[in-house]
Each structure stands twice: as structure tokens, then as C-alpha cells.
Design a protein around this motif. Sequence first.
Motif, mmCIF file in Angstrom:
data_model
loop_
_atom_site.group_PDB
_atom_site.id
_atom_site.type_symbol
_atom_site.label_atom_id
_atom_site.label_comp_id
_atom_site.label_asym_id
_atom_site.label_seq_id
_atom_site.Cartn_x
_atom_site.Cartn_y
_atom_site.Cartn_z
ATOM 1 N N PHE A 252 44.685 21.415 20.395
ATOM 2 C CA PHE A 252 44.408 21.331 21.822
ATOM 3 C C PHE A 252 44.897 19.997 22.387
ATOM 4 N N LYS A 253 45.267 20.015 23.645
ATOM 5 C CA LYS A 253 45.759 18.797 24.290
ATOM 6 C C LYS A 253 44.991 18.466 25.551
ATOM 7 N N LYS A 254 44.584 19.500 26.282
ATOM 8 C CA LYS A 254 43.949 19.292 27.583
ATOM 9 C C LYS A 254 42.536 19.869 27.588
ATOM 10 N N ALA A 255 41.701 19.304 28.456
ATOM 11 C CA ALA A 255 40.313 19.758 28.593
ATOM 12 C C ALA A 255 40.032 20.122 30.038
ATOM 13 N N VAL A 256 39.234 21.162 30.220
ATOM 14 C CA VAL A 256 38.781 21.541 31.556
ATOM 15 C C VAL A 256 37.265 21.588 31.545
ATOM 16 N N LEU A 257 36.650 21.012 32.578
ATOM 17 C CA LEU A 257 35.188 21.018 32.658
ATOM 18 C C LEU A 257 34.751 21.135 34.105
ATOM 19 N N GLY A 258 33.528 21.633 34.278
ATOM 20 C CA GLY A 258 32.935 21.664 35.591
ATOM 21 C C GLY A 258 32.366 20.298 35.925
ATOM 22 N N LEU A 259 32.715 19.787 37.101
ATOM 23 C CA LEU A 259 32.234 18.470 37.523
ATOM 24 C C LEU A 259 31.286 18.666 38.692
ATOM 25 N N SER A 260 29.984 18.521 38.413
ATOM 26 C CA SER A 260 28.963 18.862 39.406
ATOM 27 C C SER A 260 28.506 17.670 40.226
ATOM 28 N N TRP A 357 36.540 29.177 31.667
ATOM 29 C CA TRP A 357 37.230 29.853 30.569
ATOM 30 C C TRP A 357 38.523 30.513 31.060
ATOM 31 N N SER A 358 38.494 31.025 32.271
ATOM 32 C CA SER A 358 39.707 31.649 32.828
ATOM 33 C C SER A 358 40.814 30.624 32.997
ATOM 34 N N VAL A 359 40.441 29.438 33.464
ATOM 35 C CA VAL A 359 41.426 28.362 33.607
ATOM 36 C C VAL A 359 41.975 27.970 32.240
ATOM 37 N N ALA A 360 41.081 27.797 31.265
ATOM 38 C CA ALA A 360 41.508 27.406 29.922
ATOM 39 C C ALA A 360 42.433 28.456 29.306
ATOM 40 N N ASN A 361 42.135 29.742 29.550
ATOM 41 C CA ASN A 361 42.965 30.818 29.009
ATOM 42 C C ASN A 361 44.357 30.852 29.638
ATOM 43 N N GLU A 362 44.443 30.368 30.857
ATOM 44 C CA GLU A 362 45.697 30.459 31.610
ATOM 45 C C GLU A 362 46.717 29.406 31.198
ATOM 46 N N PHE A 363 46.226 28.284 30.692
ATOM 47 C CA PHE A 363 47.124 27.166 30.421
ATOM 48 C C PHE A 363 47.132 26.811 28.938
ATOM 49 N N ASN A 365 47.147 25.204 25.324
ATOM 50 C CA ASN A 365 46.457 24.132 24.593
ATOM 51 C C ASN A 365 45.323 23.501 25.391
ATOM 52 N N THR A 366 44.606 24.325 26.146
ATOM 53 C CA THR A 366 43.524 23.828 27.006
ATOM 54 C C THR A 366 42.180 24.371 26.523
ATOM 55 N N LEU A 367 41.182 23.504 26.477
ATOM 56 C CA LEU A 367 39.871 23.864 25.941
ATOM 57 C C LEU A 367 38.781 23.578 26.969
ATOM 58 N N THR A 368 37.819 24.490 27.055
ATOM 59 C CA THR A 368 36.673 24.329 27.952
ATOM 60 C C THR A 368 35.607 23.471 27.295
ATOM 61 N N SER A 389 28.350 26.884 27.468
ATOM 62 C CA SER A 389 29.566 27.606 27.118
ATOM 63 C C SER A 389 30.757 26.653 27.080
ATOM 64 N N GLY A 390 31.498 26.702 25.992
ATOM 65 C CA GLY A 390 32.688 25.866 25.871
ATOM 66 C C GLY A 390 33.185 25.876 24.443
ATOM 67 N N GLY A 391 34.307 25.224 24.224
ATOM 68 C CA GLY A 391 34.865 25.135 22.884
ATOM 69 C C GLY A 391 34.487 23.854 22.180
ATOM 70 N N PHE A 392 33.829 22.940 22.901
ATOM 71 C CA PHE A 392 33.407 21.672 22.321
ATOM 72 C C PHE A 392 32.294 21.105 23.179
ATOM 73 N N ALA A 393 31.296 20.477 22.518
ATOM 74 C CA ALA A 393 30.118 19.943 23.227
ATOM 75 C C ALA A 393 29.953 18.466 22.861
ATOM 76 N N PRO A 394 30.598 17.556 23.584
ATOM 77 C CA PRO A 394 30.647 16.156 23.154
ATOM 78 C C PRO A 394 29.325 15.399 23.209
ATOM 79 N N ILE A 395 28.387 15.801 24.091
ATOM 80 C CA ILE A 395 27.150 15.020 24.233
ATOM 81 C C ILE A 395 25.911 15.780 23.775
ATOM 82 N N ALA A 396 26.089 16.786 22.942
ATOM 83 C CA ALA A 396 24.965 17.630 22.530
ATOM 84 C C ALA A 396 23.949 16.905 21.663
ATOM 85 N N ASP A 397 24.303 15.736 21.135
ATOM 86 C CA ASP A 397 23.362 14.968 20.326
ATOM 87 C C ASP A 397 23.046 13.618 20.984
#
Length: 536
Positions: A252-260, A357-363, A365-368, A389-397
Motif C-alpha cells: 500500500f502507498k496511500k491512505a484514506v480516512l474520514g476527517l470529522s 471503502w469505495s474510494v480505497a477500491n477505486e484507486f 494501492n490505497t487503504l482505508t 472499519s478499515g484495513g489498519f487501526a493505528p491508534i487502537a491501543d
Amino acid sequence: MRILIAQIDTIAGDIEYNFSKVKDAISYAKTNCANLVIFPEYTLSGFPFGDIFERHNSLFDIQDNILNEIKNLSTNLAIVIGYVGDSLESAFKVFSNSIELNAQSFELNGLNFCVESGLNSDLLKNNKIDVYLNCLSSPSRAGLIQERESCYSKFASENNLKLIHINQVGYSDSYVFDGASSIYNEIGKKVFCANSFEEGFYLVDNFEGKILETYFSKSFDDFSILNYEDDLERCFESIICGIRSYFSKNGFKKAVLGLSGGLDSTICACLLRYALGQDNVLAISMPSKITTSLSKNDAGELAKNLGIKYLELPIENVYKSFCSDFDNLFNDIDFERYQNSTTFENLQARSRATILWSVANEFKNTLTIATSDKSELYIGYATVNGDMSGGFAPIADVCKTKLFELGKYINKRFGDIIPLSILEKRPGAELKLDENGIPVCAEDENMPYHFLDEIIYLVENKGYGYFELLEHLFEYEKEHQISKSQKEEWIKKFYNKMNFSTFKWHLLPPSIINDYNSINSVEYYQPITSRIKFTK
């Protein structure tokens, strides 16, 4: 005597790839006239490797062939290499001038060496050892670096020997290995330390060198509750290393996330930007009717400060369509319905996850990215197929109170990139309104985060149970007056919610273990179908 410490980042199961790094190190050692090159445990297999060797026995044959190649490369050089033994245990080979030596006792340049993964005093009983090679792969977590240093210093001084710790770096299935390979002399003084969280070949002459950049935290017993100041740099660098290594190793190269505009997505965006670069992070604001203008403005300002790509896609139309269809469906189902359903709250979170997930699927090497934090995972205040939901959870701990402090650390280090309003406002998912038309805050639905995080700390690290928690004087109580009944209510709520949330822990995407203890299923396994009576 010149030693090369090969602090490398390997990939589980890719023996040929790992061997390529071994060859690079051996070539470097010979070019620089080293007498000995040392690798971490499980270098050829990668670590942790799960059950791939049990399922794919051909890996043993590949490993054996490569060990023979390494043996042939050991002309005018001694090599210590870690691999997987026949019983799946940590094993080592020592080669010198194309001859295999006894790893538990070999002589080199007039000194007696031994090799082990960990500290084993039994090895010293029948052998005169001058240099103890501890090739243990040790992951990064709060309090462990300093604890490790204390143990190694004591072992070296008590046994009057030199100790060399060779550690790996990089991410592998929930663990980030911090490197910081080090040498201790006969009186227990640290006389060399490699960089943390970085690959590198380190030449050391006569067992002494430079103390390079490391990220120390206090020893575990020295931590005062919820005082994170001495661990913020290590925490930040550990997650950065984990993101970078996970993305690189998995294509993977790029990440997509929701920014609230909330704290969790803010910290995730910052970590991703500094791990992957600003051009490889896409943040999408997905406001609903409930989303405040402050949150939208905060998200936009943060994205601008970070220099990351930022788009806005309101979910109102999608949400309304779901609500209309579901209302009709629910009315036709002859089941007893919840009086206080969270269906339409969770639909907002799940609509956002679908978009991401739709955005990640479209581009390519992109991960949610899943943005759930540890505090909310503990009590289930995280939506399956929503913010989880995502392919990686960086702050789960990482607990919520630590995330606030991490935000302040990021601002101090990089120059106030996080809007102050994000660090000052009370966290909330903005999924429903109260009777006054104001978005409900998470603490109003659960309990204050300072109280919750102290419970988590005491349960994980002190072994406290229900009655010990009732007797304990919380830090929160010292600053706020709360009744005994309120305190008991919060503690009961914690256990009730935790019991019900166990299944969610098993659904968590790959994440990074960062605390001294965690609920990551790699190291904590409570069966989903279990019943523990925690409260009276």
C-alpha cells in the motif's frame, strides 16, 4: 575486535527477501573488515511467523538451503544468524570460515561467546562466557525500553560479562520492533546503542561505540497514572514506524480516512501524514445534518495545516435513503424492537465507512483507516463496520487521555498544526442530538475519559478487580466531587460494556500494540462466548 550489528526489518515467510538483507550486511561487514556480524533471532523466517512453517513445510527446505549459502559466505568472517528450528523454536547458527560452531559456546579472537534469545543463566554454569549475545526480538511498548535496559545492565554486571542485545525493527502483525540494539560492559554500563525504529548496519570496535538516538520511557513501575509525558515521543515514533512498515510490506502507498474534526481522526491524520507523506493521505469530510460547523471548520483547517488532500462529501442523501427504506422494512418484521435503538446513529457511521471503502477500491494501492481508540474499544463505543472499519487501526491501543497529550506533543514538535479547539472540546461522535438540540458528548453517555482510562490502567497493569476499584481513590475524584453511588455506577457500567464488547475486539483490523498491556487478540484472548461475573 570489530563487530557489525545488523538491525534489520524482515518479512514473515519471505526467506529470499530476508536473505537479501543478510547478504547486504555480510558484504558491508567484509568491506569494513569486521570480524563478526550478528543478526536478530528469526532473521530468515521473519517474526512473528504464525503457523506458516507448520502449514508449509517447504519453507524449512528453503531455509536449510539458505543456511548453507550463508555458511559458504563466512570466509574470513564469523556470522551469527537466527532462524526457525525444527520444533518452531528460536534457533541460531554460528559460522566462521565455512565451519559451523557451537552457538552456545564458541571462541573468537580469544573471547568466549554464547548466543541466546533472552537471558539464560543456565548457559553460564558450564561455560566460561566473556560475551553474551542476546538476539531477542523485543517490541516497543510503554515502559519496556527502560525495563529492558535495567535487566540487561543487571545481568551483565552480576555475571561479569559483556552483553550485546540485537533487536529487529519494523512492523509485523500488531508488533512494532524498536531496534535500539545495545551493548553493556562488565559493570553493567551501556556503552553503545543503535537508533530506535530505524534499520541500520552498526560497526562497533572493541565493544564500545556511540549512544545514538533512542526514545526512552520511564520504567513501568515509575509511571504515575495517566501521566504520559515521558512516553509521548516513543509512542509517536512507534506508530509512525508501524504505519510506514505495514504499508510498505503489504503493497500500500496511500491512505484514506474520514476527517470529522474530532480527536481520533485528527491524530490519525497527523500520524499518516508524517508516516507516508502529505501527498499520500486523502481526508474526506462526510458531514450529516447533525455535524456542527465547528467540526467541519476544524477538519478543513487541520487538512490545510497538514498539506493533505481534502474533500467534502455530505452523507445526508445516502442517510435519508437508508432511513426511508429501513422504516418500511422494520415495520414489516414481526420481532420485538428495541425501545432505544442505535440503528440510525450507526447508519451514519456505516455510510461513511462505505464511502471510504469505495474510494480505497477505486484507486491503486490505497487503504482505508479505522480511527477507533482504546478507551472506546474497551466499552464498545465504536461502531462495527463504522469507525472500526478499515484495513489498519493505528491508534487502537492508545487511550483517549493519551491521545489528547499526543495532540499537544504533535503541536509542540511540528508547530501548532492541530487547531486548539480540537484539543479543548469534549469528544463526541455527533450521531444524535440531546433534548436541547446539541450533539451528545461521549462522556455524557458513558463516563469521563479520565475516570475510564484510569480504570483501564488499573485493570490492565495492576490487576484490579471490581472491589479494588471501588476502594481506590481515583485521580478524577481528587479534582471532582462524585458520590459513592456515581462511582459505583461508572465502574459497573465499565464491566457491563466491556463484557458485551468482547466480540468487537476480535473484529478489529490490524493494529499496533503500544501499551504495556492491550486487548489486541494477538496477546489477549478472551473467548467471545464466555461469561465472567465481574461485579457483585
